[in-house]
Design a protein around this motif. Structure first.
Motif, mmCIF file in Angstrom:
data_model
loop_
_atom_site.group_PDB
_atom_site.id
_atom_site.type_symbol
_atom_site.label_atom_id
_atom_site.label_comp_id
_atom_site.label_asym_id
_atom_site.label_seq_id
_atom_site.Cartn_x
_atom_site.Cartn_y
_atom_site.Cartn_z
ATOM 1 N N THR A 139 0.840 -1.187 0.000
ATOM 2 C CA THR A 139 0.000 0.000 0.000
ATOM 3 C C THR A 139 0.877 1.239 0.000
ATOM 4 N N ASP A 140 0.362 2.319 -0.522
ATOM 5 C CA ASP A 140 1.155 3.536 -0.662
ATOM 6 C C ASP A 140 1.229 4.300 0.656
ATOM 7 N N PHE A 141 2.309 5.046 0.820
ATOM 8 C CA PHE A 141 2.479 5.920 1.977
ATOM 9 C C PHE A 141 3.506 6.977 1.622
ATOM 10 N N PRO A 142 3.519 8.127 2.304
ATOM 11 C CA PRO A 142 4.480 9.186 1.984
ATOM 12 C C PRO A 142 5.921 8.709 2.186
ATOM 13 N N GLY A 143 6.759 8.929 1.177
ATOM 14 C CA GLY A 143 8.164 8.537 1.260
ATOM 15 C C GLY A 143 8.437 7.139 0.762
ATOM 16 N N ARG A 144 7.409 6.457 0.284
ATOM 17 C CA ARG A 144 7.599 5.092 -0.196
ATOM 18 C C ARG A 144 8.628 5.046 -1.322
ATOM 19 N N GLY A 145 9.637 4.198 -1.152
ATOM 20 C CA GLY A 145 10.666 4.025 -2.161
ATOM 21 C C GLY A 145 11.727 5.099 -2.183
ATOM 22 N N GLU A 146 11.641 6.087 -1.276
ATOM 23 C CA GLU A 146 12.614 7.183 -1.260
ATOM 24 C C GLU A 146 13.800 6.856 -0.361
ATOM 25 N N PRO A 147 15.003 7.333 -0.726
ATOM 26 C CA PRO A 147 16.150 7.179 0.176
ATOM 27 C C PRO A 147 15.843 7.878 1.510
ATOM 28 N N GLY A 148 16.289 7.284 2.586
ATOM 29 C CA GLY A 148 16.066 7.894 3.896
ATOM 30 C C GLY A 148 14.732 7.533 4.524
ATOM 31 N N THR A 149 13.936 6.665 3.861
ATOM 32 C CA THR A 149 12.683 6.203 4.444
ATOM 33 C C THR A 149 12.852 4.782 4.960
ATOM 34 N N ARG A 150 12.484 4.573 6.208
ATOM 35 C CA ARG A 150 12.543 3.246 6.812
ATOM 36 C C ARG A 150 11.313 3.038 7.671
ATOM 37 N N LEU A 151 10.812 1.824 7.673
ATOM 38 C CA LEU A 151 9.691 1.442 8.530
ATOM 39 C C LEU A 151 10.154 0.297 9.418
ATOM 40 N N THR A 152 9.921 0.422 10.729
ATOM 41 C CA THR A 152 10.449 -0.582 11.648
ATOM 42 C C THR A 152 9.378 -1.351 12.415
ATOM 43 N N ASP A 153 8.234 -0.730 12.707
ATOM 44 C CA ASP A 153 7.213 -1.406 13.504
ATOM 45 C C ASP A 153 5.879 -0.746 13.236
ATOM 46 N N VAL A 154 4.789 -1.458 13.534
ATOM 47 C CA VAL A 154 3.444 -0.925 13.369
ATOM 48 C C VAL A 154 2.591 -1.406 14.527
ATOM 49 N N THR A 155 1.687 -0.548 14.984
ATOM 50 C CA THR A 155 0.766 -0.921 16.053
ATOM 51 C C THR A 155 -0.578 -0.252 15.806
ATOM 52 N N SER A 156 -1.625 -0.823 16.373
ATOM 53 C CA SER A 156 -2.961 -0.241 16.241
ATOM 54 C C SER A 156 -3.269 0.618 17.454
ATOM 55 N N ALA A 157 -4.224 1.524 17.281
ATOM 56 C CA ALA A 157 -4.613 2.448 18.340
ATOM 57 C C ALA A 157 -6.130 2.574 18.340
ATOM 58 N N PRO A 158 -6.701 3.071 19.442
ATOM 59 C CA PRO A 158 -8.150 3.262 19.481
ATOM 60 C C PRO A 158 -8.636 4.128 18.324
ATOM 61 N N GLY A 159 -9.854 3.884 17.887
ATOM 62 C CA GLY A 159 -10.433 4.694 16.829
ATOM 63 C C GLY A 159 -10.031 4.291 15.427
ATOM 64 N N GLY A 160 -9.485 3.079 15.274
ATOM 65 C CA GLY A 160 -9.113 2.621 13.939
ATOM 66 C C GLY A 160 -7.844 3.218 13.388
ATOM 67 N N ARG A 161 -7.019 3.784 14.246
ATOM 68 C CA ARG A 161 -5.758 4.382 13.788
ATOM 69 C C ARG A 161 -4.616 3.384 13.922
ATOM 70 N N PHE A 162 -3.597 3.623 13.110
ATOM 71 C CA PHE A 162 -2.368 2.840 13.167
ATOM 72 C C PHE A 162 -1.187 3.796 13.233
ATOM 73 N N TRP A 163 -0.134 3.342 13.915
ATOM 74 C CA TRP A 163 1.097 4.113 14.036
ATOM 75 C C TRP A 163 2.264 3.260 13.558
ATOM 76 N N VAL A 164 3.178 3.889 12.834
ATOM 77 C CA VAL A 164 4.357 3.205 12.293
ATOM 78 C C VAL A 164 5.609 3.958 12.734
ATOM 79 N N SER A 165 6.550 3.255 13.347
ATOM 80 C CA SER A 165 7.824 3.880 13.705
ATOM 81 C C SER A 165 8.793 3.737 12.546
ATOM 82 N N GLY A 166 9.730 4.669 12.462
ATOM 83 C CA GLY A 166 10.697 4.571 11.370
ATOM 84 C C GLY A 166 11.466 5.847 11.127
ATOM 85 N N ARG A 167 11.655 6.135 9.844
ATOM 86 C CA ARG A 167 12.496 7.251 9.445
ATOM 87 C C ARG A 167 11.975 7.805 8.129
ATOM 88 N N HIS A 168 11.950 9.133 8.006
ATOM 89 C CA HIS A 168 11.475 9.779 6.786
ATOM 90 C C HIS A 168 12.296 11.039 6.555
#
Length: 370
Positions: A139-168
């Motif tokens: 799925t698409d997200f800001p910074g996808r495929g760009e140098p300096g973008t990293r995704l390390t973990d994902v978690t869910s939150a109340p209200g149907g939200r998700f959070w992703v740790s990483g680097r952009h």
């Protein structure tokens, strides 16, 4: 940065090392487990050798996902592996459409059935994957495929939200989304801040990142002071309140012979300082921590060097962490992740592998507390 256990323990000491066999006759006191409920092995489909599960998430007793890697051989990366649970059995998910290398390393789901995972494609770019009801799709997200973008973990939150740790933009931080639209929050204030390896959301909605940095995001960043030990890794963080935070991990310390096992890291933040907390075992590692339905500390998954044939879980009894053992295995069980099962009376999933080292014939293992 935190490294996933199946590989990361060896990354600290040098790839290819295996731990020495424990001395025979080593005695260890084992406190009694809680009555009625117990950890049980659940059948998992076999993967290619050197298979391991790295993360697990559940939305209820009838739906869960587990992700990892198979076919790894030391430093040679394998291919992604994913399983889904339908309430009665785990089944493999076809990922042949993904041009990915290595494993899927994180997964999260919300009660509405949305689920996301993280992996890396063959071009070396981190990818966010969405569950479409049958398999995982990029799925698409800001910074996808760009140098300096990293995704390390994902978690869910109340209200149907998700959070992703990483680097952009080559800055450490957080990305948040509602399953459709994603955006990066303001990065950590220190441009040299290390990339967080994990993200956790409290029942009250507080968002925390952890790893080589521990910080809270509430529209602004609050960074907790933290001095990492020698050759240390943080595997989990459980923020209960600003002055009540639990941290799990392991550390190898200074020197030691080849194959030296790590030592357990269990610490507590009281609002002013980190203190070491007594663990029922000290040689081995703690691989994750989770809370009960009210957000209070409840279970920790671990690997005990002196009793490798069973997972060594810890249970919070209100005043201390006490032992809670898994069923005996033919060889070894290294639990790599633990997650609650919503809609049950304190149920949990535990997933991992049957070897400490990333080599054949390691295979998948799944346990459930019911």
């Amino acid at each position: 940065m935190r490294r996933r256990l199946f590989v990361r323990g060896l990354a600290v000491t040098g790839a290819g090392l295996t731990l020495p066999v424990p001395l025979s006759g080593a005695a260890t006191a084992r406190p009694a487990t809680a009555a009625a409920q117990a950890w049980q092995q659940v059948a998992a489909p076999g993967g290619r050798e050197a298979a391991h599960l790295l993360a697990v998430a559940a939305t209820g007793p009838g739906r869960a996902w587990a992700v990892g890697e198979q076919g790894r051989n030391g430093s040679t990366l394998g291919t992604p592996l994913a399983l889904s649970w339908n309430g009665s059995a785990w089944s493999p998910t076809d990922l042949s459409h993904l041009a990915h290398r290595g494993g899927l390393r994180a997964v999260a789901a919300d009660p509405g059935g949305a689920a996301f995972a993280i992996g890396t494609n063959t071009a070396g770019h981190d990818q966010l994957l969405a569950w479409d009801g049958t398999t995982w799709r990029e799925t698409d997200f800001p910074g996808r495929g760009e140098p300096g973008t990293r995704l390390t973990d994902v978690t869910s939150a109340p209200g149907g939200r998700f959070w992703v740790s990483g680097r952009h933009g080559d800055r450490a931080g957080l990305m948040r989304g509602d399953g459709t639209t994603w955006r990066w929050c303001r990065p950590l204030p220190d441009e040299a801040a290390p990339t967080p390896s994990g993200v956790q959301v409290t029942p009250g909605g507080e968002v925390w990142v952890h790893g080589d940095i521990i910080a809270r995001w509430d529209g602004a960043w609050t960074v907790l002071p933290r001095t990492l030990g020698i050759r240390a890794a943080v595997t989990g963080l459980l923020p209960v309140a600003h002055d009540d935070i639990w941290l799990t991990g392991f550390a190898y310390g200074v020197g030691g012979p080849p194959g030296k096992p790590p030592g357990v890291t269990l610490e507590h933040w009281d609002g002013a300082r980190w203190t070491n907390v007594k663990s029922p075992f000290t040689v081995g590692l703690l691989s994750g921590i989770t809370a009960n339905a009210t957000g209070r500390p409840d279970r920790i998954s671990g690997w005990d060097f002196w009793d490798q044939k069973r997972a060594h879980y810890l249970r919070w009894d209100g005043t201390a962490w006490v032992s809670e053992r898994g069923p005996e295995t033919p060889s070894t069980y290294l639990p790599q992740a633990i997650a609650p099962i919503p809609g049950t009376d304190g149920g949990y999933w535990s997933v991992g592998t049957t070897s400490f080292s990333p080599y054949p014939p390691a295979q998948l293992r799944v346990e459930r507390f019911v």
